[in-house]
Design an enzyme around this catalytic site. Structure first.
Site, PDB file in Angstrom:
ATOM      1  N   ASP A 281      30.982 -13.362  88.430  1.00 10.23           N
ATOM      2  CA  ASP A 281      30.660 -12.133  88.642  1.00 10.23           C
ATOM      3  C   ASP A 281      30.672 -11.036  90.108  1.00 10.23           C
ATOM      4  OD1 ASP A 281      29.922  -9.952  87.450  1.00 10.23           O
ATOM      5  OD2 ASP A 281      28.210 -10.149  86.389  1.00 10.23           O
TER       6      ASP A 281
HETATM    7  C1  NOJ Z   1      28.530  -6.801  87.118  1.00  7.82           C
HETATM    8  C2  NOJ Z   1      28.181  -6.460  85.067  1.00  7.82           C
HETATM    9  O1  NOJ Z   1      27.503  -8.224  85.118  1.00  7.82           O
HETATM   10  C3  NOJ Z   1      30.128  -7.863  84.907  1.00  7.82           C
HETATM   11  O2  NOJ Z   1      29.111  -8.096  83.125  1.00  7.82           O
HETATM   12  C4  NOJ Z   1      31.017  -7.002  85.125  1.00  7.82           C
HETATM   13  O3  NOJ Z   1      31.910  -7.541  83.904  1.00  7.82           O
HETATM   14  C5  NOJ Z   1      31.921  -6.796  86.432  1.00  7.82           C
HETATM   15  N1  NOJ Z   1      30.349  -6.027  87.381  1.00  7.82           N
HETATM   16  C6  NOJ Z   1      32.906  -6.039  86.730  1.00  7.82           C
HETATM   17  O4  NOJ Z   1      32.554  -4.467  86.502  1.00  7.82           O
END
Ligand code: NOJ
Length: 755
Positions: A281
């Site tokens: 993530d």
């Molecule tokens: C953080 C989030 O937790 C995730 O769900 C997302 O895909 C990413 N940011 C990218 O924006």
């Protein structure tokens, strides 16, 4: 004939796919033989130039890095032209011309927005959900993308957690079915078509169990709970062939998921057989420094060695893995394996055949936000709404007389899309006011805002980070309420559009008080005092505490955030074009103090059974134990009655199947759809079991007066659970088969099942 043809077909398919794999291996072997270590490490780097992303930092010098072969993929840009510009640099100016993959948060639709995932899950309609993902894939690929950071399948039992809105609620059985259908919707039968893309199941794992419902917080959980309740939806996505997995921010057994070898290698790859790529993530690699796992080199190596392939934005892998290799902290094989999995994803997307295949300028105009996608959004949205209350059949509304349409969400386009709809255009969404205007016909509408969504300046500021979702009126609260009350006094019925702003849920939007904000509660009370019948149309991204509303408001329709066609779809339901059939997938607590409150909870040694003056029982002094609205609950404009459960046998042995049937009758005036739910309870076992678990559901459409038999075939598979050795098996003995309209209101029958 069929008996011969089917195995023959299977053999042909497997020979063909082995030949395809061999072709891919040969291609990638040859490419990798030309790659330097730096170029291999470059593939592990996922960057974003900013835009539609959620993280506190964005990547720097993106063009230059692409040129140098230091980027494997890019996310946060849309549109064939922009995507082409970046792809051009990779394909024309980097040494080995390796194409990039392009990802984005396509969560509940891309440009045409569908209801938030929690709302969609209330449809219990996997075909419909698959259709929504298919449309999202069409639009996203027309927009130059080939990778969606979805589905989000985190089980959530805590509505304080803002991201409960992005998932399918509290149940692993339903959550698994939805996870699989979304993967199939995005990827199709394979993702080589230019109308499908690679899905990414997230957030692996257990992210929804953040302590105290506070986002990014610690998770601590027993293995049995993990296997039984939290892991199944991720596994279902893997079994459905998901191409990628995103590791979560939280820790598991005291090691952050992003650096957790047990999770990413032993469980995911060895036990589950996952062959695709694992991406972190957003900065979850470098965030391991804050978790206390060491410096950037240590955490990046930890992640790589744990089985993480791609580093989203941290650039820890890019900047330190070569050093770790030289110091013997990681191996060439570890780097090669990660690089290979990224190249395989690109190969499977067809990018080595044509890096520009998703960049067709003729597509957006024809395929994005068209009359047909909007029609689908409206059809899909109506299935998400949940009728929580409908005294005296106040709904559906009559198409005559005067309606006072009141509330800060009645005339808002922006809030209709809901959280995490990064590519949705709020100006193109339909507000409730517009929708009622389109559907109501000969009705006189008087509109008044009545209140701000919130008068708390801090909440307003923090909610409006992505734009003015809470518009603050300069009038005093009492002036606004007075205008609304005047409107109500002139009307036959009041429709009050109240609840949360879109980004009061979603990422980094946890709340400790999950009631309707005070400004709106005051408005609601004033409206009720007029004595006019009030229909509450609720906008919310999480279960709210609605004890007051349930006690005082005659009709409540939960509309969640329904997307681009929200206003039309809500009006369709209010005026009876569609009879609501949604059932909630996360329990609605009576108060925050009950949280976590969920249907498949364990027994206690001191159960409270409603006795007067109970002492030394598992209960509260000031609130009941059960939720206000239980899992699976949702009304209809009609009524359904259930017969007792009829069984083909009450004593079974071994693998023989059990047939459990109920007769469901539509006893009301409207045609309607009912979701018939099957729960199984296992009262005695070698480990403590939950009171019941969902094991099946079927949707039936019934005309007024019509009855249908609904039969569930139950096998020993439905009796299985994880025991103390984490073995998934069933134990002989007594079971209860419960079938009903929600997890609380069921008809029960007893059986005995011997080994
Ligand atoms: C953080 C989030 O937790 C995730 O769900 C997302 O895909 C990413 N940011 C990218 O924006």
């Amino acid at each position: 004939m069929k008996k011969i043809l089917f195995p023959a077909l299977l053999i042909i398919v497997s020979v063909y796919s082995r030949a395809q794999d061999a072709k891919m291996d040969a291609f990638i072997n040859s490419l990798m033989s030309k790659m330097t270590v730096d170029e291999k490490i470059g593939q592990l780097n996922l960057v974003t130039p900013g835009g539609a992303v959620t993280g506190s930092v964005v990547s720097k010098d993106v063009d230059d890095k692409i040129r140098k072969g230091q980027v494997g993929g890019l996310f946060g840009i849309t549109g064939p032209d922009k995507v082409r510009q970046a792809q051009d640099i990779a394909v024309k100016n980097s040494r080995l011309h390796i194409p990039l993959i392009f990802g984005l948060d396509v969560i509940h639709g891309h440009r045409t927005i569908f209801p938030i995932p929690l709302g969609l899950s209330c449809s219990w309609d996997t075909a419909l959900i698959r259709r929504s993902a298919g449309i999202a894939a069409d639009e996203a690929t027309a927009d130059g993308l080939n990778w969606a950071f979805s589905p989000m399948v985190d089980i959530a039992r805590d509505p304080r957690w803002g991201r409960i809105s992005e998932g399918s609620g509290e149940d692993p059985f339903l959550g698994s079915q939805i996870a699989a259908s979304m993967v199939k919707g995005y990827q199709g039968s394979d993702y080589k078509s230019t109308h499908t893309l690679m899905a990414c199941v997230k957030h692996f794992a257990l992210y929804g169990a953040a302590e105290a419902g506070r986002d990014y917080n610690t998770v601590d959980m027993s293995r049995i709970r993990m296997y039984e309740y939290y892991l199944p939806p991720y596994k279902a996505a893997v079994d459905a062939g998901v191409g990628s997995v995103m590791s979560s921010f939280n820790e598991i057994d005291a090691v952050p998921a992003t650096g957790n070898k047990w999770l990413l290698t032993d469980l995911l790859r060895k036990q589950w057989g996952f062959k695709g790529l694992v991406v972190s993530d957003y900065t979850s690699v470098s965030e391991m420094i804050n978790h206390g796992m060491g410096d950037i080199q240590t955490v990046s190596t930890l992640a790589l060695n744990a089985g993480l392939d791609m580093d989203m934005v941290s650039e820890g892998m890019l900047n330190t893995v070569k050093k770790s290799l030289a110091e013997g902290k990681t191996t060439q094989k570890q780097i090669d394996d990660a690089c290979r999995r990224i190249l395989e994803a690109k190969y499977k997307l067809g990018l080595f055949d044509d890096p520009y295949r998703y960049m067709d300028n003729s597509r957006p105009g024809k395929e994005i936000l068209t009359a047909s996608t909007r029609k689908a959004a409206r059809e899909i949205a109506v299935h998400a709404f949940v009728l929580l209350k409908n005294d005296n059949q106040l709904l559906p509304l009559k198409r005559s007389g005067t309606i006072a349409l009141v509330g800060p969400l009645a005339d808002s386009k922006r809030n209709m899309l809901g959280t995490w709809s990064v590519s949705g255009d709020p100006d193109k969404s339909v507000s409730l006011r517009e929708g009622i205007g389109n559907v109501a016909g000969d009705v006189n509408i008087i509109y008044a805002k009545g209140a701000n969504i919130s008068d708390d300046p801090m909440l307003v500021k923090r909610t409006n980070v992505f734009g003015p979702e809470i518009t603050v009126d300069t009038r005093t609260p009492s002036d606004m309420i007075k205008e609304a009350v005047d409107a109500a006094n002139k009307a036959d019925v009041v429709v009050a559009a109240l609840g949360e702003a879109a980004d009061m849920t979603g990422e980094a939007s946890s709340r400790s008080d999950i009631s309707i904000p005070e400004s709106q509660e005051n408005l609601l009370k004033a409206l009720l005092q007029t004595g006019k019948p009030v229909v509450l149309v609720l906008f919310n991204g999480r279960p709210l505490t609605l004890t007051y509303e349930d006690g005082h408001v005659p009709a409540i329709l939960d509309a969640w955030f329904a997307g681009t066609e929200a206003g039309n779809a809500i009006a369709d339901v209010l005026f009876g074009n569609y009879n609501p059939s949604g059932k909630i997938t996360a329990s609605f607590p009576r108060s925050v103090g009950q949280i976590p409150v969920y249907y498949n909870h364990k027994h206690t040694g001191r159960p409270y059974n409603g006795e007067d003056n109970a002492k030394f029982k598992s209960d509260y002094l000031d609130v009941a134990n059960d939720p206000l609205y239980p899992f699976g609950y949702g009304l209809s404009y009609t009524n359904f009655s259930y017969s007792d459960v009829k069984l083909n046998k009450t004593s079974l042995k071994g693998n023989e199947p059990l047939m459990a049937t109920v007769t469901v009758t539509n006893t009301g005036k409207y045609a309607g759809e009912e979701t018939v739910q099957l729960y199984i309870s296992d009262p005695v076992a070698s480990v403590t079991r939950s009171v019941e678990d969902l094991k099946g559901f079927q949707k039936v459409m019934l005309q007024p007066g019509q009855s249908k038999d609904v039969t569930f075939t139950i096998t020993t598979n439905e009796l299985k659970f994880y025991n103390s050795d984490l073995k998934y098996d069933w134990e002989a003995g007594q079971f209860f088969v419960r079938i009903g309209t929600n997890s609380r209101d069921v008809k029960s029958a007893e059986i005995n099942w011997a080994k």
